[in-house]
Design a protein around this motif. Structure first.
Motif, PDB file in Angstrom:
ATOM      1  N   VAL A 170       0.853  -1.187   0.000  1.00  0.00           N
ATOM      2  CA  VAL A 170       0.000   0.000   0.000  1.00  0.00           C
ATOM      3  C   VAL A 170       0.889   1.237   0.000  1.00  0.00           C
ATOM      4  CG1 VAL A 170      -1.697   1.343   1.300  1.00  0.00           C
ATOM      5  CG2 VAL A 170      -1.896  -1.152   1.190  1.00  0.00           C
ATOM      6  N   MET A 171       0.553   2.197  -0.842  1.00  0.00           N
ATOM      7  CA  MET A 171       1.249   3.479  -0.831  1.00  0.00           C
ATOM      8  C   MET A 171       0.333   4.518  -0.199  1.00  0.00           C
ATOM      9  SD  MET A 171       2.832   5.778  -3.947  1.00  0.00           S
ATOM     10  CE  MET A 171       4.276   4.739  -4.184  1.00  0.00           C
ATOM     11  N   SER A 172       0.799   5.126   0.882  1.00  0.00           N
ATOM     12  CA  SER A 172       0.045   6.172   1.564  1.00  0.00           C
ATOM     13  C   SER A 172       0.558   7.532   1.111  1.00  0.00           C
ATOM     14  CB  SER A 172       0.203   6.043   3.084  1.00  0.00           C
ATOM     15  OG  SER A 172      -0.253   4.788   3.541  1.00  0.00           O
ATOM     16  N   VAL A 173      -0.361   8.410   0.736  1.00  0.00           N
ATOM     17  CA  VAL A 173      -0.007   9.767   0.325  1.00  0.00           C
ATOM     18  C   VAL A 173      -0.526  10.734   1.378  1.00  0.00           C
ATOM     19  CG1 VAL A 173      -0.259  11.550  -1.439  1.00  0.00           C
ATOM     20  CG2 VAL A 173      -0.105   9.141  -2.113  1.00  0.00           C
ATOM     21  N   THR A 174       0.352  11.544   1.932  1.00  0.00           N
ATOM     22  CA  THR A 174      -0.015  12.496   2.973  1.00  0.00           C
ATOM     23  C   THR A 174       0.467  13.899   2.591  1.00  0.00           C
ATOM     24  OG1 THR A 174       2.038  12.017   4.189  1.00  0.00           O
ATOM     25  CG2 THR A 174       0.078  10.745   4.792  1.00  0.00           C
ATOM     26  N   ARG A 175      -0.123  14.903   3.253  1.00  0.00           N
ATOM     27  CA  ARG A 175       0.285  16.291   3.009  1.00  0.00           C
ATOM     28  C   ARG A 175       0.638  16.969   4.312  1.00  0.00           C
ATOM     29  NH1 ARG A 175      -1.789  21.580   3.017  1.00  0.00           N
ATOM     30  NH2 ARG A 175      -3.895  20.943   3.631  1.00  0.00           N
ATOM     31  N   LYS A 176       1.743  17.723   4.305  1.00  0.00           N
ATOM     32  CA  LYS A 176       2.120  18.606   5.398  1.00  0.00           C
ATOM     33  C   LYS A 176       2.444  19.957   4.795  1.00  0.00           C
ATOM     34  CE  LYS A 176       5.199  19.194   9.360  1.00  0.00           C
ATOM     35  NZ  LYS A 176       6.342  18.640  10.129  1.00  0.00           N
ATOM     36  N   ASP A 177       1.639  20.951   5.126  1.00  0.00           N
ATOM     37  CA  ASP A 177       1.755  22.268   4.514  1.00  0.00           C
ATOM     38  C   ASP A 177       1.615  22.123   2.993  1.00  0.00           C
ATOM     39  OD1 ASP A 177       2.110  23.376   7.057  1.00  0.00           O
ATOM     40  OD2 ASP A 177       4.266  23.016   6.979  1.00  0.00           O
ATOM     41  N   GLN A 178       2.625  22.541   2.235  1.00  0.00           N
ATOM     42  CA  GLN A 178       2.546  22.467   0.771  1.00  0.00           C
ATOM     43  C   GLN A 178       3.296  21.259   0.211  1.00  0.00           C
ATOM     44  OE1 GLN A 178      -0.106  24.775   0.474  1.00  0.00           O
ATOM     45  NE2 GLN A 178       0.840  24.827  -1.552  1.00  0.00           N
ATOM     46  N   GLN A 179       3.611  20.298   1.073  1.00  0.00           N
ATOM     47  CA  GLN A 179       4.433  19.168   0.649  1.00  0.00           C
ATOM     48  C   GLN A 179       3.678  17.851   0.730  1.00  0.00           C
ATOM     49  OE1 GLN A 179       7.882  19.240  -0.474  1.00  0.00           O
ATOM     50  NE2 GLN A 179       7.018  17.292  -1.175  1.00  0.00           N
ATOM     51  N   LEU A 180       3.640  17.115  -0.400  1.00  0.00           N
ATOM     52  CA  LEU A 180       3.102  15.761  -0.408  1.00  0.00           C
ATOM     53  C   LEU A 180       4.232  14.766  -0.165  1.00  0.00           C
ATOM     54  CD1 LEU A 180       0.528  15.376  -3.346  1.00  0.00           C
ATOM     55  CD2 LEU A 180       0.071  15.780  -0.919  1.00  0.00           C
ATOM     56  N   SER A 181       3.913  13.691   0.554  1.00  0.00           N
ATOM     57  CA  SER A 181       4.863  12.606   0.773  1.00  0.00           C
ATOM     58  C   SER A 181       4.171  11.279   0.501  1.00  0.00           C
ATOM     59  CB  SER A 181       5.397  12.613   2.206  1.00  0.00           C
ATOM     60  OG  SER A 181       6.141  13.788   2.473  1.00  0.00           O
ATOM     61  N   THR A 182       4.947  10.303   0.078  1.00  0.00           N
ATOM     62  CA  THR A 182       4.426   8.960  -0.115  1.00  0.00           C
ATOM     63  C   THR A 182       5.197   8.001   0.772  1.00  0.00           C
ATOM     64  OG1 THR A 182       5.939   8.402  -1.923  1.00  0.00           O
ATOM     65  CG2 THR A 182       3.859   9.462  -2.515  1.00  0.00           C
ATOM     66  N   GLN A 183       4.509   6.961   1.233  1.00  0.00           N
ATOM     67  CA  GLN A 183       5.177   5.929   2.025  1.00  0.00           C
ATOM     68  C   GLN A 183       4.659   4.568   1.593  1.00  0.00           C
ATOM     69  OE1 GLN A 183       4.903   6.295   6.304  1.00  0.00           O
ATOM     70  NE2 GLN A 183       6.632   4.911   6.606  1.00  0.00           N
ATOM     71  N   LEU A 184       5.571   3.754   1.112  1.00  0.00           N
ATOM     72  CA  LEU A 184       5.238   2.407   0.682  1.00  0.00           C
ATOM     73  C   LEU A 184       5.434   1.451   1.848  1.00  0.00           C
ATOM     74  CD1 LEU A 184       4.392   0.949  -1.950  1.00  0.00           C
ATOM     75  CD2 LEU A 184       6.817   0.492  -2.351  1.00  0.00           C
ATOM     76  N   THR A 185       4.617   0.438   1.918  1.00  0.00           N
ATOM     77  CA  THR A 185       4.702  -0.542   2.997  1.00  0.00           C
ATOM     78  C   THR A 185       6.143  -0.995   3.210  1.00  0.00           C
ATOM     79  OG1 THR A 185       2.508  -1.376   2.394  1.00  0.00           O
ATOM     80  CG2 THR A 185       3.859  -2.766   3.815  1.00  0.00           C
ATOM     81  N   GLY A 186       6.614  -0.899   4.453  1.00  0.00           N
ATOM     82  CA  GLY A 186       7.954  -1.353   4.792  1.00  0.00           C
ATOM     83  C   GLY A 186       9.068  -0.405   4.433  1.00  0.00           C
ATOM     84  N   GLN A 187       8.725   0.808   3.945  1.00  0.00           N
ATOM     85  CA  GLN A 187       9.749   1.778   3.565  1.00  0.00           C
ATOM     86  C   GLN A 187       9.496   3.115   4.255  1.00  0.00           C
ATOM     87  OE1 GLN A 187      10.169   2.144  -0.673  1.00  0.00           O
ATOM     88  NE2 GLN A 187      10.616  -0.012  -0.988  1.00  0.00           N
ATOM     89  N   PRO A 188      10.543   3.943   4.368  1.00  0.00           N
ATOM     90  CA  PRO A 188      10.339   5.275   4.941  1.00  0.00           C
ATOM     91  C   PRO A 188       9.584   6.181   3.981  1.00  0.00           C
ATOM     92  CG  PRO A 188      12.588   5.033   4.179  1.00  0.00           C
ATOM     93  CD  PRO A 188      11.963   3.673   4.062  1.00  0.00           C
TER      94      PRO A 188
END
Length: 223
Positions: free
Chosen positions: A40-58
């Motif tokens: 699963v890839m989780s996409v999150t936002r903090k301020d104006q920055q998007l980040s992705t996190q794949l299962t088992g990875q930073p």
């Protein structure tokens, strides 16, 4: 080697140029996306920055080069978000290492269940049903030079076709498979096997989907 084309807003040097998007646009992409039965890839936002996190990875940051296309700086990869006719984001496509991997958007409950099931498999170190048989079939097909591509996911089938001229003589040279040794479940859900050939050992990571097809496989020399 996959053909490469310049992405939108590419600079003359070929490096993508970052643009600024409104927070409302970024929020459209926040959510969970399923890349494989266990990933699963989780996409999150903090301020104006998007980040992705794949299962088992930073988590890693992604940067917009158009309203729907983003790129990574830590590795050579990009992500295109996909919307339906009503403008709702329904998935994404990850472009990396010459492959295009589609991921369907899923709800938070489904994503959590996938993560919980994977955590249980990793904790108990239980192989996925059918993974050993699927691996034996894959090795036999590659060694003979005639893999069953219908038993592989489209992305893996394409990768095997491209790598077969190199993989086939290498595996053939190792001789017949004598035994398989299950070594455990990796953090991202792949089953790890040590394959003992007549003239050497290979180590495989293999992931089998709910449809019984091999969704992913990686091999390296043993031990």
């Amino acid at each position: 080697v996959a053909a490469q084309v310049s992405p939108p807003n590419a600079s003359p040097s070929g490096n993508p140029q970052e643009i600024t998007l409104a927070a409302a646009v970024l929020d459209r992409y926040v959510g969970e996306y399923q890349l494989s039965p266990t990933l699963v890839m989780s996409v999150t936002r903090k301020d104006q920055q998007l980040s992705t996190q794949l299962t088992g990875q930073p988590a890693v940051e992604i940067y917009p080069q158009s309203e729907t296309s983003f790129f990574l700086k830590v590795v050579k990869a990009s992500i295109d978000f996909v919307s339906d006719a009503q403008g709702l984001v329904t998935g994404l496509v990850l472009h990396q290492n010459g492959a295009d991997i589609s991921a369907q958007r899923i709800d938070a409950a489904t994503a959590q269940q996938i993560k919980t099931d994977l955590a249980a498999r990793v904790q108990t170190q239980t192989p996925a049903p059918g993974s050993e048989a699927a691996l034996r079939k894959l090795i036999a097909g590659v060694t003979s030079g005639n893999p069953d591509y219908a038993a592989l996911s489209p992305v893996l089938a394409d990768a095997v076709r491209k790598q077969l001229p190199t993989m086939q003589p290498w595996l053939h040279g190792l001789g017949p498979v004598q035994s398989l040794e299950f070594r455990g479940v990796a953090a991202q859900g792949a089953d790890v096997y040590a394959v003992h050939h007549e003239k050497g050992i290979t180590v495989w990571h293999i992931a089998v989907g709910a449809d019984g097809k091999v969704a992913g496989a990686v091999v390296q020399p043993g031990p």
